[in-house]
Design a protein around this motif. Structure first.
Motif, short mmCIF file in Angstrom:
data_model
loop_
_atom_site.label_atom_id
_atom_site.label_comp_id
_atom_site.label_asym_id
_atom_site.label_seq_id
_atom_site.Cartn_x
_atom_site.Cartn_y
_atom_site.Cartn_z
N PHE A 84 -0.73 -6.39 9.18
CA PHE A 84 -0.27 -7.67 8.63
C PHE A 84 -0.77 -7.88 7.21
CE2 PHE A 84 0.01 -8.69 13.26
CZ PHE A 84 1.39 -8.84 13.30
N GLY A 85 -1.94 -7.31 6.89
CA GLY A 85 -2.43 -7.38 5.51
C GLY A 85 -1.52 -6.64 4.56
N LEU A 86 -1.03 -5.46 4.99
CA LEU A 86 -0.10 -4.68 4.16
C LEU A 86 1.19 -5.45 3.93
CD1 LEU A 86 0.79 -2.11 2.71
CD2 LEU A 86 1.42 -1.15 4.94
N SER A 87 1.74 -6.04 4.99
CA SER A 87 2.96 -6.84 4.86
C SER A 87 2.75 -7.99 3.87
CB SER A 87 3.37 -7.41 6.22
OG SER A 87 3.47 -6.40 7.19
N GLY A 88 1.58 -8.65 4.00
CA GLY A 88 1.29 -9.78 3.11
C GLY A 88 1.15 -9.36 1.66
N MET A 89 0.51 -8.22 1.42
CA MET A 89 0.34 -7.76 0.04
C MET A 89 1.66 -7.40 -0.61
SD MET A 89 -3.14 -5.46 0.08
CE MET A 89 -4.73 -6.19 0.44
N VAL A 90 2.56 -6.74 0.15
CA VAL A 90 3.88 -6.42 -0.40
C VAL A 90 4.64 -7.70 -0.71
CG1 VAL A 90 6.13 -5.37 0.11
CG2 VAL A 90 4.02 -4.17 0.74
N TRP A 91 4.55 -8.69 0.17
CA TRP A 91 5.22 -9.99 -0.03
C TRP A 91 4.68 -10.66 -1.29
CZ3 TRP A 91 3.51 -15.13 0.01
CH2 TRP A 91 4.54 -16.09 0.04
N VAL A 92 3.35 -10.63 -1.50
CA VAL A 92 2.74 -11.25 -2.68
C VAL A 92 3.20 -10.53 -3.95
CG1 VAL A 92 0.55 -11.58 -3.92
CG2 VAL A 92 0.72 -12.16 -1.50
N LEU A 93 3.26 -9.19 -3.92
CA LEU A 93 3.73 -8.44 -5.08
C LEU A 93 5.18 -8.77 -5.42
CD1 LEU A 93 2.15 -4.92 -4.38
CD2 LEU A 93 1.60 -6.44 -6.29
N GLU A 94 5.99 -8.98 -4.39
CA GLU A 94 7.40 -9.37 -4.62
C GLU A 94 7.50 -10.70 -5.34
OE1 GLU A 94 9.81 -7.27 -0.93
OE2 GLU A 94 8.70 -9.11 -0.55
N LYS A 95 6.57 -11.61 -5.04
CA LYS A 95 6.59 -12.92 -5.66
C LYS A 95 6.00 -12.90 -7.08
CE LYS A 95 8.39 -14.89 -2.06
NZ LYS A 95 9.80 -15.34 -2.10
N LEU A 96 4.92 -12.11 -7.25
CA LEU A 96 4.21 -12.11 -8.53
C LEU A 96 4.80 -11.15 -9.55
CD1 LEU A 96 0.46 -12.25 -7.35
CD2 LEU A 96 1.92 -14.14 -8.11
N CYS A 97 5.29 -10.00 -9.08
CA CYS A 97 5.80 -8.96 -9.99
C CYS A 97 7.18 -8.48 -9.56
CB CYS A 97 4.84 -7.77 -10.05
SG CYS A 97 3.13 -8.18 -10.40
N PRO A 98 8.20 -9.31 -9.69
CA PRO A 98 9.54 -8.86 -9.25
C PRO A 98 10.01 -7.65 -10.04
CG PRO A 98 9.65 -10.93 -10.51
CD PRO A 98 8.20 -10.66 -10.25
N MET A 99 10.52 -6.64 -9.32
CA MET A 99 10.97 -5.40 -9.94
C MET A 99 12.49 -5.44 -10.12
SD MET A 99 8.34 -3.21 -10.34
CE MET A 99 9.01 -1.56 -10.21
N SER A 100 12.94 -5.15 -11.35
CA SER A 100 14.38 -5.14 -11.63
C SER A 100 14.97 -3.75 -11.56
CB SER A 100 14.65 -5.76 -13.00
OG SER A 100 13.95 -5.05 -14.00
N GLY A 101 14.11 -2.73 -11.43
CA GLY A 101 14.57 -1.34 -11.37
C GLY A 101 13.39 -0.41 -11.25
N THR A 102 13.66 0.87 -11.40
CA THR A 102 12.59 1.85 -11.29
C THR A 102 11.77 1.91 -12.57
OG1 THR A 102 14.00 3.65 -12.06
CG2 THR A 102 13.95 3.23 -9.68
N ILE A 103 10.60 2.52 -12.49
CA ILE A 103 9.72 2.59 -13.67
C ILE A 103 10.15 3.69 -14.62
CG2 ILE A 103 7.34 3.04 -14.42
CD1 ILE A 103 6.37 1.79 -11.82
N THR A 104 10.50 4.87 -14.09
CA THR A 104 10.78 6.02 -14.95
C THR A 104 12.20 6.58 -14.82
OG1 THR A 104 10.07 7.63 -13.29
CG2 THR A 104 8.37 6.73 -14.74
N ASN A 105 12.95 6.14 -13.84
CA ASN A 105 14.27 6.70 -13.52
C ASN A 105 14.20 8.16 -13.06
OD1 ASN A 105 15.78 4.36 -14.14
ND2 ASN A 105 15.62 4.82 -16.32
N ASP A 106 13.01 8.63 -12.72
CA ASP A 106 12.82 9.98 -12.20
C ASP A 106 12.38 9.85 -10.74
OD1 ASP A 106 11.91 12.53 -11.43
OD2 ASP A 106 11.26 13.02 -13.47
N ILE A 107 13.32 10.02 -9.82
CA ILE A 107 13.04 9.76 -8.41
C ILE A 107 11.98 10.70 -7.85
CG2 ILE A 107 14.96 11.23 -7.62
CD1 ILE A 107 15.34 9.24 -5.30
#
Length: 283
Positions: A84-107
């Motif tokens: 549940f801590g992992l779920s919460g941390m991912v949820w917090v990151l989604e709120k604090l640092c929304p990602m609009s795309g990939t970082i490098t475009n190199d999958i």
């Protein structure tokens, strides 16, 4: 109390690394590399209104309820905290640092970084006798009802998630996800092994009494004594054997270097040490 705080601190650092690897590298590339996080990525493709973090939280609740019904209360507080801590941390990151795309475009590059960061975190969590929940529960159910080994059961569960990823995102993503599952398994094992390496040390020295005293009093470790006969001199010699952590071994080596430069020292890497002074044999 201090030990418990240290254990939960290491678990927290571990799940933070897993969350960072997931959120910044795997999720933006739709790399569902097994587990609840992978399943959440697949579901998010069809239900984009639900965030990955909230989906992970709901899936973990469902799996824990199913686990309690079919397996019993064998998960432990640490696993519940980690999952549940992992779920919460991912949820917090989604709120604090929304990602609009990939970082490098190199999958491929992001797959490697995501897996490496996450696997180090998972290794830390597993090393503290916890897990991130999720497909571990499915693996335990397969083990109980179909008598499959836990490792094989976990691989089947994660493989199923990668198949779903291939259906949802195409065969290319599915194959990358499967590659990620395989790499993750090797790296997690390597991290756990590295965190548990001790040194078995054997010493033959004319200053044996001083060395024994240093091991017992300064390093707070035990030692075992053997009597051997030198093949060249035909003299009886005493072999001091002990098991030490890496830092303790460096202290012992420096001490022996100061008092007996002619001492003979042999070392071996020991990957698991159980019993008094080390990991409890019941864990």
């Amino acid at each position: 109390m201090k030990t418990i705080v240290k254990e939960y601190l290491l678990i927290t650092v571990g799940i933070a690394l897993v969350a960072l690897g997931l959120y910044f590298f795997l999720i933006p590339n739709d790399l569902a590399v097994g587990g609840v996080s992978g399943l959440a990525i697949v579901i998010n493709q069809y239900l984009p209104g639900l965030t990955i973090g909230s989906l992970m939280f709901v899936l973990n609740i469902i799996l824990f309820v199913v686990g309690f019904m079919f397996i019993g209360s064998s998960f432990g507080v640490r696993t519940m905290y980690a999952s549940f801590g992992l779920s919460g941390m991912v949820w917090v990151l989604e709120k604090l640092c929304p990602m609009s795309g990939t970082i490098t475009n190199d999958i491929f590059l992001e797959l490697i970084f995501g897996i490496l960061i996450g696997a180090v975190g998972m290794g830390m969590v597993f090393n503290e006798n916890a897990s991130t929940g999720g497909t571990d529960i499915i693996a335990k159910m397969l083990n109980k009802y179909f008598h499959l080994e836990i490792g094989k059961s976990l691989l089947i569960a994660d493989f199923f998630v990668t198949i779903l990823a291939g259906v949802a995102f195409g065969p290319k993503i599915g194959m990358y996800a499967l590659l990620g599952v395989i790499i993750n398994g090797f790296v997690v094992d390597a991290v756990i092994a590295g965190m548990n390496i001790y040194k078995k040390v054997e010493v033959v020295s004319s200053k044996g009494e001083d060395i024994k005293r240093f091991i017992i009093e300064d390093l707070d470790r035990g030692a075992t004594l053997y009597t051997a006969k030198g093949a060249y001199t035909n003299e009886d010699k005493e072999i001091i054997t002990t098991v030490l952590g890496k830092k303790q071994f460096i202290k012992l080596k420096n001490y022996i270097k100061e008092i007996d430069k002619k001492a003979f020292i042999m070392t071996y890497n020991v990957h698991e040490t159980l019993g008094e002074g080390f990991t409890d044999i019941d864990e």
